[in-house]
Structure formats: structure tokens, C-alpha cells
Design an enzyme around this catalytic site. Structure first.
Site, PDB file in Angstrom:
ATOM      1  N   ASP A 116     -25.966 -26.481  44.833  1.00 11.46           N
ATOM      2  CA  ASP A 116     -25.151 -27.145  43.819  1.00 11.46           C
ATOM      3  C   ASP A 116     -23.669 -27.275  44.170  1.00 11.46           C
ATOM      4  O   ASP A 116     -22.847 -27.543  43.294  1.00 11.46           O
ATOM      5  CB  ASP A 116     -25.280 -26.410  42.475  1.00 11.46           C
ATOM      6  CG  ASP A 116     -24.893 -24.942  42.586  1.00 11.46           C
ATOM      7  OD1 ASP A 116     -24.415 -24.521  43.650  1.00 11.46           O
ATOM      8  OD2 ASP A 116     -25.084 -24.201  41.597  1.00 11.46           O
ATOM      9  N   GLU A 117     -23.314 -27.104  45.431  1.00 14.20           N
ATOM     10  CA  GLU A 117     -21.917 -27.292  45.799  1.00 14.20           C
ATOM     11  C   GLU A 117     -21.793 -27.673  47.270  1.00 14.20           C
ATOM     12  O   GLU A 117     -22.661 -27.377  48.087  1.00 14.20           O
ATOM     13  CB  GLU A 117     -21.090 -26.040  45.509  1.00 14.20           C
ATOM     14  CG  GLU A 117     -21.473 -24.834  46.345  1.00 14.20           C
ATOM     15  CD  GLU A 117     -20.533 -23.659  46.148  1.00 14.20           C
ATOM     16  OE1 GLU A 117     -19.307 -23.862  46.219  1.00 14.20           O
ATOM     17  OE2 GLU A 117     -21.030 -22.537  45.924  1.00 14.20           O
ATOM     18  N   ASP A 164     -18.284 -28.943  42.882  1.00 13.57           N
ATOM     19  CA  ASP A 164     -19.020 -27.835  42.281  1.00 13.57           C
ATOM     20  C   ASP A 164     -19.696 -28.337  41.013  1.00 13.57           C
ATOM     21  O   ASP A 164     -19.033 -28.702  40.046  1.00 13.57           O
ATOM     22  CB  ASP A 164     -18.049 -26.698  41.953  1.00 13.57           C
ATOM     23  CG  ASP A 164     -18.766 -25.407  41.595  1.00 13.57           C
ATOM     24  OD1 ASP A 164     -20.006 -25.435  41.481  1.00 13.57           O
ATOM     25  OD2 ASP A 164     -18.094 -24.377  41.444  1.00 13.57           O
TER      26      ASP A 164
END
Length: 414
Positions: free
Chosen positions: A108-109, A12
Site C-alpha cells: 500500500d505504499e 501512502d
């Protein structure tokens, strides 16, 4: 970690957009910054902000004027889509150097499964190496959760931010997860947390011990699934192809007679919208794109689609979009059959608002959308959720695009 269980990472990125901006402009490092839409207007909304800004009372979804009031020295920047997409692609390229089993969840993860790799014998060291590389090579901070399944890995990555690495074993669930408020559990939003209070469920431990039949009556099939997760049980595999699946949920109805009666046709659409909504909710997914089908008395059939700014699963929303499409394309000839299909499905617990430069003002004015954003932030335990709004939809006769979908399509080509 050791043993025969799987070894799953959840990576993350911390304050991703703000971190990318600092990576491109080192003079911003250590300063309170926020990425916001309509930065020149007082009605703009904060998309994300640096930890320095958070420490001064700036929060995601906060109006720019309020953020500036809390932090007068706040540096506000407009979103840079290309920049974020490029950094995200480089991030996933680093992850794939360790295993082919990398599943992007959003810009983003993502998840990694290193079970059947040489890195499985040194999981923590590998996570530390990945975190260091992301920091050194991309100048981007991250938090990593290590666990035997995706749910626990997601919970673990939220425990230490920024730059945390957390190992969460199934045997540690009673001591670490069960005491937490149930609203902090990934997949449980505010509404669900409030709803299950009627069963005396206030903590994750309460959910783990709850009566499965009562949960199913209250929440449908999602009830037993949440109970399993509360007990550390989650069998979903890390699937690199999951983001490229474009499933659909649809229904159609043949009229008893050819009709041009608007009220009659809208009545059919209302029933179809209710049916599609029920099926989407049973599957725990939301539609990002909507199709309608019109078959005329001469059997000529047309389909028209609309890419939605935000995923939907409610019948009134489905009905509204279907009605708009219908009246735009109906030739006024007698209709024999109507259909509605929701496509580009996303899991409800992974659904989030798409970042759009022109949507923040509407978000600020629309209280239900604000409530949805709060719900999503509760689900993810994160301030990284991208915001969107109910704005004019772009109609499409081909595959639609959005910021994240563009990114994922680029990923598929690479």
C-alpha cells in the site's frame, strides 16, 4: 518545487484494507469498519480500521472484543487477500503512467521519482492529479509527500492524513522536523528512542546535532545514518528493482573432525547463528527465509530452507529455526560441515508483519510480538502495518511465498 534537486513522491494509501472494502461495497462508506482476523472469535485482532472507527476508539492491533466494546456499531470484516492485491496492482499501474521510476515498498505504499519527467515542473499539481485519480478511479484515498529525497518524502506523507499532500523542502527541516519527538522520525523505533536518551537526544533536532562518534558507539553504523536523515540528508535512489533483490547473509563452519555428537553440532549452529545475526544487524536487514547446509563425511551436501512468517535477525530466533530444520533432515550420519544462511532480506526499518488469517490469536497471546507491533507503528507513524505471529512455519525447498511477496512477484511478471 524547483531547482536542481530531485523530486520524490511518497504515496501512502490511507487505511488501505478498510478503504478497499468500502470501494467494493459503497454501503460501508462513512461507517466504522475494521478488518480483522478470526472475526468470529473474541480473540481476533484488528488489522486496520476506517477513520470513522478510529474516531470511536478503535485501534490497529486491538483485540476484536475491545474494539466492539469501544464501538458497539463496529462492522468487522475478514481480510480479502485477492481483493487487496488487485487494488494495489491497479494503484501502481496508475503511478507508472507518470514515471518508470516507481519503487513499491509494500502492498500500500511506494516511491516515485519524477525529476526527469515533464511533470517535474508542476510537482504539486501532478501529486494532486494522482491523488484525484486514485480517489476517482479506484475509490481509494491517499496521502502524498513531496521532497528532494525518500526520507523526507516519507516524513511528509505522514503529516496530513487522510487525503493530504505535503511538500517538505530540505531548508524547512529545522523548522518542521527538528521540534518533533525523535520517536516520530521514520526509522527510529521505541527502543532506539529510549536508547539515545542516554545521549540527551529527545527531539529530531537533538539527533541532528548529536555527536556522530557517540551515536556510532551506541548504534553502530545506523547512528550516523540517522543523524544524516535528521539533517534531511538521504542519498538512496528510487529503485524499481529493489523489491526483487534476493540477497543473503550466511556463514558456514567445517568441523575439526566428522561428528555425530548432537551437543557438538548444536554448539556449531549456535556460533553460526550468532555470526549471521551480527551481520544482519550490521547491515540493518532482516531475513525472511532461512537455509541450512549439511555436508556429510562422504561430502554429500544437502540444503533445506524454511520461509518465515516474520523477518528475523536475532540469534536465538535464527538458532531455533536452524535447529528445527537440522533435526528434521539430519540422517544421523557423521557431519563434516554446517551452514546457516538468511535470505529474502528486507531493510529493518521496512520490516513489518505479514497479514495472516491464522496468526492473530497468537499475536494477542504473545506480549513480545505486541511490543514489536507497537515498535513498527511508531516507526511508520501509521496504523497500516500488517500483523503476523509466531506460528508453525511452512517448509520449502523452493522459493517461498507470502502475501506481499506474491504481490511483488506478480508485479515483476506484469
Amino acid at each position: 518545487m524547483s531547482g536542481k534537486g530531485r523530486i520524490i513522491f511518497h504515496i501512502d494509501m490511507n487505511s488501505f484494507y478498510a478503504s478497499v472494502e468500502m470501494a467494493y461495497d459503497p454501503s460501508l462508506k462513512g461507517k466504522p469498519i475494521a478488518v480483522a482476523g478470526n472475526v468470529k472469535e473474541r480473540k481476533g485482532i484488528v488489522v486496520t480500521c476506517s477513520y470513522e472507527a478510529r474516531a470511536r476508539g478503535v485501534k490497529t492491533t486491538m483485540p476484536v472484543w475491545e474494539a466492539k466494546r469501544n464501538c458497539p456499531e463496529l462492522i468487522i470484516l475478514p481480510p480479502n487477500f485477492d481483493r487487496y492485491r488487485s487494488s494495489s496492482r491497479e494503484m501502481f499501474q496508475i503511478l507508472r503512467q507518470y514515471t518508470e521510476l516507481v519503487e513499491p515498498v509494500s502492498i500500500d505504499e511506494g516511491y516515485m521519482d519524477i525529476t526527469d519527467t515533464p511533470y517535474s515542473f508542476m510537482a504539486y499539481d501532478t501529486a494532486k492529479e494522482i491523488q484525484n485519480r486514485l480517489q476517482k478511479e479506484l475509490l481509494l484515498p491517499s496521502s502524498i509527500g513531496i521532497a528532494p529525497n525518500k526520507f523526507l518524502a516519507k516524513m511528509a506523507s505522514n503529516m496530513k492524513k487522510p487525503l493530504g499532500i505535503t511538500v517538505l523542502r530540505k531548508r524547512e527541516v529545522p523548522d518542521i522536523l527538528w521540534p518533533l519527538p525523535v520517536g516520530e522520525m521514520h526509522g527510529v523505533g521505541k527502543k532506539t528512542a529510549e536508547k539515545i536518551k542516554s545521549l540527551g537526544i529527545y527531539t529530531i533536532g537533538d539527533l541532528a546535532a548529536a555527536d556522530e562518534h557517540a551515536l556510532k558507539r551506541l548504534l553502530g553504523i545506523n547512528g550516523p545514518r540517522l543523524k544524516n536523515k535528521a539533517n534531511g540528508i538521504h542519498h538512496a535512489e528510487v529503485d524499481p528493482e529493489r523489491i526483487y533483490e534476493f540477497k543473503s547473509v550466511g556463514n558456514s563452519s567445517t568441523l575439526s573432525h566428522d561428528s555425530t555428537d548432537e551437543e557438538e553440532l548444536l554448539g556449531v549452529f549456535r556460533k553460526l547463528a550468532a555470526s549471521v545475526s551480527d551481520r544482519l544487524q550490521r547491515k540493518e536487514v532482516m531475513a525472511s527465509k532461512l537455509f541450512i547446509m549439511i555436508r556429510y563425511s562422504n561430502w554429500k551436501t544437502i540444503t533445506r530452507s524454511m520461509m518465515l512468517k516474520n523477518p528475523i535477525d536475532q540469534k536465538n530466533e535464527i538458532m531455533q529455526e536452524a535447529e528445527n530444520l537440522f533435526f528434521k533432515h539430519w540422517s544421523r550420519e557423521p557431519v563434516r560441515l554446517l551452514g546457516i544462511t538468511g535470505t529474502d532480506l528486507v531493510e529493518k526499518e521496512q520490516a513489518y508483519k505479514q497479514l495472516d488469517l491464522f496468526s492473530f490469536t497468537e499475536d494477542a497471546k504473545d506480549e513480545p510480538i505486541q511490543q514489536m507491533m507497537e515498535k513498527l507503528n511508531q516507526k511508520f507513524g501509521s496504523n497500516m502495518i500488517k500483523k503476523g505471529a509466531k506460528v508453525k512455519k511452512k517448509e520449502s525447498k523452493t522459493k517461498g511465498t507470502s502475501f506481499n511477496k506474491d504481490f511483488f512477484q506478480d508485479e515483476k511478471k506484469s
